[in-house]
Design an enzyme around this catalytic site. Structure first.
Site, PDB file in Angstrom:
ATOM      1  CB  ALA A  66      44.730  31.250 -52.641  1.00 22.13           C
ATOM      2  N   GLY A 108      47.233  34.742 -49.426  1.00 25.57           N
ATOM      3  CA  GLY A 108      45.716  35.026 -49.236  1.00 25.57           C
ATOM      4  C   GLY A 108      45.283  35.235 -47.499  1.00 25.57           C
ATOM      5  CD  GLU A 111      46.877  38.947 -50.883  1.00 27.86           C
ATOM      6  OE1 GLU A 111      46.400  37.598 -51.126  1.00 27.86           O
ATOM      7  OE2 GLU A 111      47.191  39.825 -51.675  1.00 27.86           O
TER       8      GLU A 111
HETATM    9  C1  HXC Z   1      46.728  24.099 -50.541  1.00 22.71           C
HETATM   10  C2  HXC Z   1      48.308  23.636 -48.470  1.00 22.71           C
HETATM   11  C3  HXC Z   1      48.478  25.106 -48.553  1.00 22.71           C
HETATM   12  C4  HXC Z   1      47.903  26.094 -49.538  1.00 22.71           C
HETATM   13  C5  HXC Z   1      49.382  24.449 -46.901  1.00 22.71           C
HETATM   14  N1  HXC Z   1      48.566  23.269 -47.515  1.00 22.71           N
HETATM   15  N2  HXC Z   1      49.233  25.219 -47.538  1.00 22.71           N
HETATM   16  N3  HXC Z   1      47.379  23.335 -49.651  1.00 22.71           N
HETATM   17  N4  HXC Z   1      47.090  25.489 -50.511  1.00 22.71           N
HETATM   18  N5  HXC Z   1      48.264  27.368 -49.598  1.00 22.71           N
HETATM   19  C6  HXC Z   1      48.618  21.852 -47.229  1.00 22.71           C
HETATM   20  C7  HXC Z   1      49.929  21.105 -47.346  1.00 22.71           C
HETATM   21  O1  HXC Z   1      49.685  20.745 -48.743  1.00 22.71           O
HETATM   22  C8  HXC Z   1      49.694  19.910 -46.588  1.00 22.71           C
HETATM   23  O2  HXC Z   1      48.974  18.971 -47.074  1.00 22.71           O
HETATM   24  C9  HXC Z   1      48.841  20.444 -45.233  1.00 22.71           C
HETATM   25  O3  HXC Z   1      48.359  21.578 -45.773  1.00 22.71           O
HETATM   26  C10 HXC Z   1      50.014  20.757 -44.058  1.00 22.71           C
HETATM   27  O4  HXC Z   1      51.134  21.575 -44.666  1.00 22.71           O
HETATM   28  P1  HXC Z   1      52.562  21.349 -44.618  1.00 22.71           P
HETATM   29  O5  HXC Z   1      53.403  22.033 -45.643  1.00 22.71           O
HETATM   30  O6  HXC Z   1      52.717  19.894 -44.500  1.00 22.71           O
HETATM   31  O7  HXC Z   1      53.070  21.864 -43.382  1.00 22.71           O
HETATM   32  P2  HXC Z   1      54.213  22.598 -43.040  1.00 22.71           P
HETATM   33  O8  HXC Z   1      55.449  21.800 -43.199  1.00 22.71           O
HETATM   34  O9  HXC Z   1      54.038  23.002 -41.152  1.00 22.71           O
HETATM   35  O10 HXC Z   1      54.566  23.940 -43.412  1.00 22.71           O
HETATM   36  C11 HXC Z   1      53.869  24.916 -43.154  1.00 22.71           C
HETATM   37  C12 HXC Z   1      53.640  26.088 -44.402  1.00 22.71           C
HETATM   38  C13 HXC Z   1      53.696  25.411 -45.656  1.00 22.71           C
HETATM   39  C14 HXC Z   1      55.134  26.701 -44.284  1.00 22.71           C
HETATM   40  C15 HXC Z   1      52.667  27.019 -44.130  1.00 22.71           C
HETATM   41  O11 HXC Z   1      52.430  24.541 -45.769  1.00 22.71           O
HETATM   42  C16 HXC Z   1      53.622  26.322 -46.923  1.00 22.71           C
HETATM   43  O12 HXC Z   1      54.547  26.904 -47.421  1.00 22.71           O
HETATM   44  N6  HXC Z   1      52.077  26.497 -47.441  1.00 22.71           N
HETATM   45  C17 HXC Z   1      52.040  27.369 -48.652  1.00 22.71           C
HETATM   46  C18 HXC Z   1      52.120  28.805 -48.255  1.00 22.71           C
HETATM   47  C19 HXC Z   1      51.856  29.529 -49.461  1.00 22.71           C
HETATM   48  O13 HXC Z   1      52.643  29.468 -50.506  1.00 22.71           O
HETATM   49  N7  HXC Z   1      51.026  30.493 -49.570  1.00 22.71           N
HETATM   50  C20 HXC Z   1      50.434  31.389 -50.508  1.00 22.71           C
HETATM   51  C21 HXC Z   1      49.515  30.777 -51.504  1.00 22.71           C
HETATM   52  S1  HXC Z   1      49.253  31.771 -53.055  1.00 22.71           S
HETATM   53  P3  HXC Z   1      49.210  17.392 -47.412  1.00 22.71           P
HETATM   54  O14 HXC Z   1      47.884  16.720 -48.118  1.00 22.71           O
HETATM   55  O15 HXC Z   1      50.023  17.758 -48.461  1.00 22.71           O
HETATM   56  O16 HXC Z   1      50.000  16.900 -46.184  1.00 22.71           O
HETATM   57  C22 HXC Z   1      47.978  32.949 -52.582  1.00 22.71           C
HETATM   58  C23 HXC Z   1      47.495  33.821 -53.639  1.00 22.71           C
HETATM   59  C24 HXC Z   1      46.469  34.640 -52.932  1.00 22.71           C
HETATM   60  O17 HXC Z   1      47.768  32.801 -51.312  1.00 22.71           O
HETATM   61  C25 HXC Z   1      45.759  35.351 -54.047  1.00 22.71           C
HETATM   62  C26 HXC Z   1      44.476  35.995 -53.543  1.00 22.71           C
HETATM   63  C27 HXC Z   1      43.493  34.984 -53.015  1.00 22.71           C
END
Ligand code: HXC
Length: 257
Positions: A66, A108, A111
């Site tokens: 998400a 998400g 999921e």
């Molecule tokens: C918003 C995101 C994002 C996310 C990545 N980006 N994941 N933006 N929401 N979930 C953005 C980053 O901010 C960044 O933008 C760009 O995408 C590239 O990501 P990086 O982090 O620079 O890439 P990398 O270093 O290769 O790392 C990849 C990654 C990491 C390991 C996947 O991005 C990450 O940990 N993302 C979050 C994963 C996460 O926590 N997902 C769960 C979310 S909660 P900028 O502009 O900053 O460069 C959830 C709840 C679901 O999903 C509930 C039901 C719907």
């Protein structure tokens, strides 16, 4: 319909939807999930479409979860009113959906892959539920669908540590159907989708419904749903055609009737 966050294509009987926010690793904002539900329903209403492939644009991600930037300041009421029912719409699609997971499927994104009926993954795919690392928990079925597939203990570790799991391990655990090189992923998805789209459409729909009922009902009720769907198919022309073709030693021609 006009979409801004997804791409929608059709190749004969196969519908292809690509999550298309590659710069944000296809993070699932409310707009995207809503568009996805709309596009899936549009394919579902289209009798010419027999299978749908869902994938992510770019080489890095199916969906990294998400959209954290969109969620960071939200209240519970914002979340309640924000469009979460799109997930329920995705769950109710009758046409089989194949996830072609081409990279990260986190939160998400994981999921969403589990909402699909078959999961193909590239060798570099990473799955996980990292919500715990940002102070929340899965909210679109992660705890339930992982537990039903992997059992309690592996699921607890995944959900409580947030550590990612690779595609090969999930293949051995039964959550991923097949792992293939990234360059082959869409070809493999197309092959599988075409195979499914070539079957008798009403039988496909009844089969999907019967399998999904295994997760909703007791064995007794599930067996009942299966049997009724089986009997119902004896009202279709495709069933006559399929059995006649077998007896006459020729290829069956299904018409979805
Ligand atoms: C918003 C995101 C994002 C996310 C990545 N980006 N994941 N933006 N929401 N979930 C953005 C980053 O901010 C960044 O933008 C760009 O995408 C590239 O990501 P990086 O982090 O620079 O890439 P990398 O270093 O290769 O790392 C990849 C990654 C990491 C390991 C996947 O991005 C990450 O940990 N993302 C979050 C994963 C996460 O926590 N997902 C769960 C979310 S909660 P900028 O502009 O900053 O460069 C959830 C709840 C679901 O999903 C509930 C039901 C719907």
């Amino acid at each position: 319909a006009e979409y801004t966050s997804i791409l929608v294509e059709r190749e004969e009987k196969v519908g292809i939807i690509t999550l298309n926010r590659p710069k944000e690793l296809n993070a699932l904002n409310f707009q995207l999930v809503n568009e996805l539900a709309d596009a899936l329903e549009e394919f579902d209403r289209d009798e010419a479409i027999g299978c749908i492939i869902l994938t992510g644009s770019g080489e890095k991600a199916f969906a990294a979860g998400a959209d954290i930037k969109e969620m960071a300041d939200k209240s519970p009421i914002d979340m309640l009113l924000g469009g979460f029912e799109s997930w329920g719409r995705i769950r109710k699609i009758h046409t089989p959906v194949i996830a072609a997971v081409n990279g990260y499927a986190l939160g998400g994104g994981c999921e969403l892959a589990m909402h699909c009926d078959i999961i193909l993954a590239s060798e570099n795919a990473r799955f996980g539920q990292p919500e715990i690392l940002i102070g929340v928990i899965p909210g679109a079925g992660g705890t339930q669908r992982l537990a039903r597939t992997l059992g309690k203990y592996r699921t607890m570790e995944i959900v409580l540590t947030g550590s990612p799991i690779n595609a090969k391990e999930l293949e051995s655990l039964g959550l991923v159907n097949h792992v293939v090189p990234q360059s082959e992923l869409m070809n493999e998805a197309r092959k599988l989708a075409n195979k499914i789209a070539g079957q008798a459409p009403i039988a496909v729909r009844m089969a999907k419904e019967a399998v999904l009922s295994a997760f909703e009902t007791s064995l007794e009720e599930g067996l009942d749903i299966e049997r009724k769907n089986f009997f119902l198919l004896f009202a279709t022309e495709d069933m006559r055609e399929g059995m006649r073709a077998f007896i006459e030693k020729r290829q069956a021609h299904f018409q979805g009737k």
